[in-house]
Write a protein that holds these residues in place. Sequence first.
Motif, short mmCIF file in Angstrom:
data_model
loop_
_atom_site.label_atom_id
_atom_site.label_comp_id
_atom_site.label_asym_id
_atom_site.label_seq_id
_atom_site.Cartn_x
_atom_site.Cartn_y
_atom_site.Cartn_z
N TYR A 1 40.89 35.07 22.99
CA TYR A 1 41.52 36.12 24.21
C TYR A 1 40.54 36.32 25.25
O TYR A 1 40.72 36.29 26.36
CB TYR A 1 41.81 37.40 23.70
CG TYR A 1 40.78 38.27 22.98
CD1 TYR A 1 40.49 39.37 23.90
CD2 TYR A 1 39.99 38.09 21.84
CE1 TYR A 1 39.45 39.98 23.39
CE2 TYR A 1 38.99 38.92 21.45
CZ TYR A 1 38.75 39.98 22.39
OH TYR A 1 37.59 40.73 21.79
N PRO B 1 39.38 32.81 28.56
CA PRO B 1 39.84 32.12 29.49
C PRO B 1 39.54 32.60 30.87
O PRO B 1 38.78 31.98 31.92
CB PRO B 1 41.33 32.13 29.48
CG PRO B 1 41.54 32.25 27.87
CD PRO B 1 40.25 32.93 27.41
N ASN B 2 39.07 34.17 30.79
CA ASN B 2 38.77 34.63 31.93
C ASN B 2 37.34 34.68 32.33
O ASN B 2 36.60 34.20 33.51
CB ASN B 2 38.70 36.33 31.87
CG ASN B 2 38.55 37.28 32.97
OD1 ASN B 2 38.80 36.64 34.24
ND2 ASN B 2 37.91 38.30 32.79
N ASN C 1 36.71 31.18 33.56
CA ASN C 1 36.81 31.18 34.94
C ASN C 1 35.66 31.61 36.07
O ASN C 1 35.38 31.39 36.86
CB ASN C 1 38.11 31.75 35.46
CG ASN C 1 39.51 30.82 34.99
OD1 ASN C 1 39.34 29.60 34.75
ND2 ASN C 1 40.50 31.51 34.43
N LEU C 2 35.25 32.95 35.58
CA LEU C 2 34.28 33.54 36.37
C LEU C 2 33.07 32.88 36.30
O LEU C 2 32.32 32.76 37.27
CB LEU C 2 33.83 35.17 35.60
CG LEU C 2 35.38 36.07 35.81
CD1 LEU C 2 34.87 37.27 35.07
CD2 LEU C 2 35.29 36.32 37.16
N SER D 1 37.93 44.27 27.40
CA SER D 1 38.80 43.16 27.75
C SER D 1 40.23 43.66 28.42
O SER D 1 40.67 44.83 28.23
CB SER D 1 39.20 42.36 26.52
OG SER D 1 40.05 42.71 25.53
N TYR D 2 41.20 42.57 28.83
CA TYR D 2 42.54 43.17 29.07
C TYR D 2 43.44 43.83 28.06
O TYR D 2 44.26 44.47 28.29
CB TYR D 2 43.10 41.96 29.81
CG TYR D 2 43.54 41.14 28.84
CD1 TYR D 2 44.94 40.88 28.27
CD2 TYR D 2 42.79 39.94 28.35
CE1 TYR D 2 45.36 40.12 27.51
CE2 TYR D 2 43.14 39.03 27.47
CZ TYR D 2 44.49 39.03 27.06
OH TYR D 2 44.93 38.12 25.96
N MET E 1 31.98 43.09 33.20
CA MET E 1 32.11 41.76 33.51
C MET E 1 31.38 41.12 34.74
O MET E 1 30.51 40.22 34.75
CB MET E 1 33.68 40.94 33.85
CG MET E 1 33.55 39.57 33.32
SD MET E 1 33.16 39.23 31.78
CE MET E 1 34.64 39.65 30.87
#
Length: 347
Positions: free
Chosen positions: A87, A90-91, A94-95, A295-296, A312
Amino acid sequence: MKNKYIEISELIKKDIDNNLFTGGKLPTERDMCAKYDVSRSTIREALSVLEKDQIITKRQGSGIFVLPKYSSSKNKIALILKDTDEYIYPNLINLISDMLFSIGYSLVTYSTNGSLLNERKILTDLLSSNIRAVICEPTKSALPNINVDLFKTLKSKNIPTLFILDQYENLIDFPCVMIDSFQSARTVCLSVNERITKTACIFLDNQRSSYQKYLGFFDALHLVSFENIEPSFIFLKNEDIEDLRKGTTSCTLFSFLKGNEDKDIYFCDNDEIAYYIYRNYPFEKNIDILSFDNSYLTKMSHGKIKSHGPSMNELIDSIKNTLLLMLNHPLYSLGDIPCIFLKTTLK
């Protein structure tokens, strides 16, 4: 025995790979004769090998240069994660990709899928490539790493290796960027004061950072003078996490929760575990879910999950600054690059 010019061509290529030639321009043939202590004919034969391998080009009147195509292949940085589908990743991917692009590098991502043998294969492949640096999340970090030889080979080849989110216990001299899991867990637990005695803890097995959280919890317990309390806790294995992701109520975690319905606080190793509790456990009383990662998933719990972790932006900036320090000093000493332990904030 290798021909002398082959040995010299390999030495020159190694120096190219280590970015020892400013601007990608090689010294003159005369200077290379002095540098490598060989004749001009040997240098010319060695350069011919590199030219044939499309590593260098000779420009009449200008000198000898590393080909842009070869240079660009050296601008790739490998990111090794335990599970690219988890989970939080992915973020994160990308960062990190955006951050590397901003400083002139591209990202290649690999997943060990929780296997040290997969990690070994990835490292072996990277050692035969033109990778510029490695960012690695440890797999099963609580265990002595079986791939120490490969990580040390990366170091010997001047390929910077930065660990993130965790450390291997027998590679703690390598630079890393991570939270101080012991101190973070201790702070979180002290914030609930005497309610700590009504806490059930869920940790991950085989993770060094998880064991540090475990120790931080017990340190907090002792500090509030509850040394005779035996808290309830569990260490989840990889297969338990797979069951958790399927949402099954027959998983180990659900059974643990059913046996701890009297608890007021559930102290979770990460937001994935916390979110499972939020979604699947039929609480009949008001409880607190404490977690880590920021996290989200915390937003999706409508405030029920209180998650701690570094911002982050701070994490990415720390990775960037440490990586640049290592890239700009190709002959760096491990002891010269400090580990960064990030502070956590409550979300």
